[in-house]
Design a protein around this motif. Structure first.
Motif, PDB file in Angstrom:
ATOM      1  N   ARG A 289     -51.524  -9.427  25.808  1.00 27.71           N
ATOM      2  CA  ARG A 289     -50.458  -9.111  25.020  1.00 27.71           C
ATOM      3  C   ARG A 289     -49.196 -10.058  24.605  1.00 27.71           C
ATOM      4  O   ARG A 289     -48.662  -9.744  23.520  1.00 27.71           O
TER       5      ARG A 289
ATOM      6  N   ASN B  17     -47.985  -9.663  20.750  1.00 29.47           N
ATOM      7  CA  ASN B  17     -46.883  -9.444  20.357  1.00 29.47           C
ATOM      8  C   ASN B  17     -46.436 -10.614  19.102  1.00 29.47           C
ATOM      9  O   ASN B  17     -45.692  -9.997  18.393  1.00 29.47           O
TER      10      ASN B  17
ATOM     11  N   SER C 201     -53.339  -7.513  30.562  1.00 27.00           N
ATOM     12  CA  SER C 201     -52.107  -7.111  30.485  1.00 27.00           C
ATOM     13  C   SER C 201     -51.094  -8.097  29.997  1.00 27.00           C
ATOM     14  O   SER C 201     -50.164  -7.928  29.300  1.00 27.00           O
TER      15      SER C 201
ATOM     16  N   ASN D 264     -52.497  -2.381  22.133  1.00 23.11           N
ATOM     17  CA  ASN D 264     -51.327  -2.123  23.215  1.00 23.11           C
ATOM     18  C   ASN D 264     -51.535  -0.805  24.002  1.00 23.11           C
ATOM     19  O   ASN D 264     -51.502  -0.801  25.150  1.00 23.11           O
TER      20      ASN D 264
ATOM     21  N   GLU E  17     -52.447  -0.495  27.757  1.00 19.76           N
ATOM     22  CA  GLU E  17     -51.683   0.488  28.824  1.00 19.76           C
ATOM     23  C   GLU E  17     -52.499   1.426  29.211  1.00 19.76           C
ATOM     24  O   GLU E  17     -52.494   1.829  30.526  1.00 19.76           O
TER      25      GLU E  17
END
Length: 247
Positions: A23, A27, A19, A74, A78
């Motif tokens: 990420r 990003n 996570s 993403n 999640e």
């Protein structure tokens, strides 16, 4: 028992690394692609196809493909984190008083274009007297997105999806019905299992959506159930607590 606890901690550690560390580059890809898209889109810039007779390649289209892939990645991260939260009984919901009909309206704003594109009739409505429920809007939107998204996958062109709600005693009952092929009876007990899919030969996601949707509804104090008849379609139904009168 100790080995099981160690395995659970190891899994949570891995998901924590995923996570955070995964990420960060995602990003970066998202921000850089968005910036390039803002520069290129107004110009309509393209590059040669690379071979005789091959049409030029639109750079805007390519950057949009990258952005969609990042959003999917993403969303999968999640989903994996939600599975961990559900297993640990730590999935958090923040219920507020919400009009039941408005939850349906919000949920279908994003799915209506996809239904129209596939020539599927999307029907919605609230039956009977208006009513308020206690719901975490973001989480319930996630549930509707999953249920309606599944219905879109398995309903052929020209079919119908009906999303409805009504008050039922101290609860509100919401249903998502489709006119698709239906689910065999032997598959129904496994439908809410993690990583399980009714059509194993047709990979359509990670198989986590229904497991997460069930966890979200149960965190609200409700129930998520399914009924299906092969050749006639499938209906998912879930309940949410009714808000006290006057709230």
């Amino acid at each position: 028992y100790q080995l099981a606890q160690q395995a659970t901690r190891a899994r949570d550690d891995v998901l924590g690394i995923v996570s955070h560390d995964l990420r960060n580059p995602l990003n970066t890809i998202h921000m850089s692609s968005s910036f390039m898209l803002e520069l290129i889109e107004p110009t309509g810039l393209s590059i040669p196809g690379g071979a005789p007779g091959v049409p030029p390649v639109s750079l805007s289209r390519q950057f949009n493909i990258i952005l969609r892939a990042v959003r999917r990645a993403n969303a999968l991260i999640e989903d994996l984190l939600d599975v961990t939260r559900i297993d640990a009984k730590r999935l958090s919901v923040d219920p507020v008083v919400a009009d039941g009909a408005s939850l349906i309206d919000e949920a279908l704003l994003d799915t209506a274009p996809a239904a129209a594109e596939r020539s599927i009739e999307l029907i919605q409505g609230w039956d009977g007297e208006p009513g308020n429920v206690r719901a975490d809007r973001g989480r319930i939107f996630q549930v509707f997105s999953n249920l309606v998204g599944n219905a879109l996958k398995f309903t052929p062109a020209g079919g119908r999806i009906d999303v409805r709600g009504r008050l039922a005693g101290e609860e509100a009952l919401f249903t998502v019905s489709d006119s698709g092929a239906g689910i065999p009876a032997e598959s129904l007990p496994h439908l809410f299992d993690r990583f399980w899919q009714a059509g194993q030969s047709r990979r359509a996601g990670a198989g986590l959506g229904l497991f997460i949707a069930k966890g979200i509804i149960e965190a609200h104090g409700g129930r998520l159930e399914v009924a299906s008849t092969v050749g006639q379609g499938t209906t998912f139904s879930f309940t949410l607590p009714r808000a006290p009168a006057g709230t």
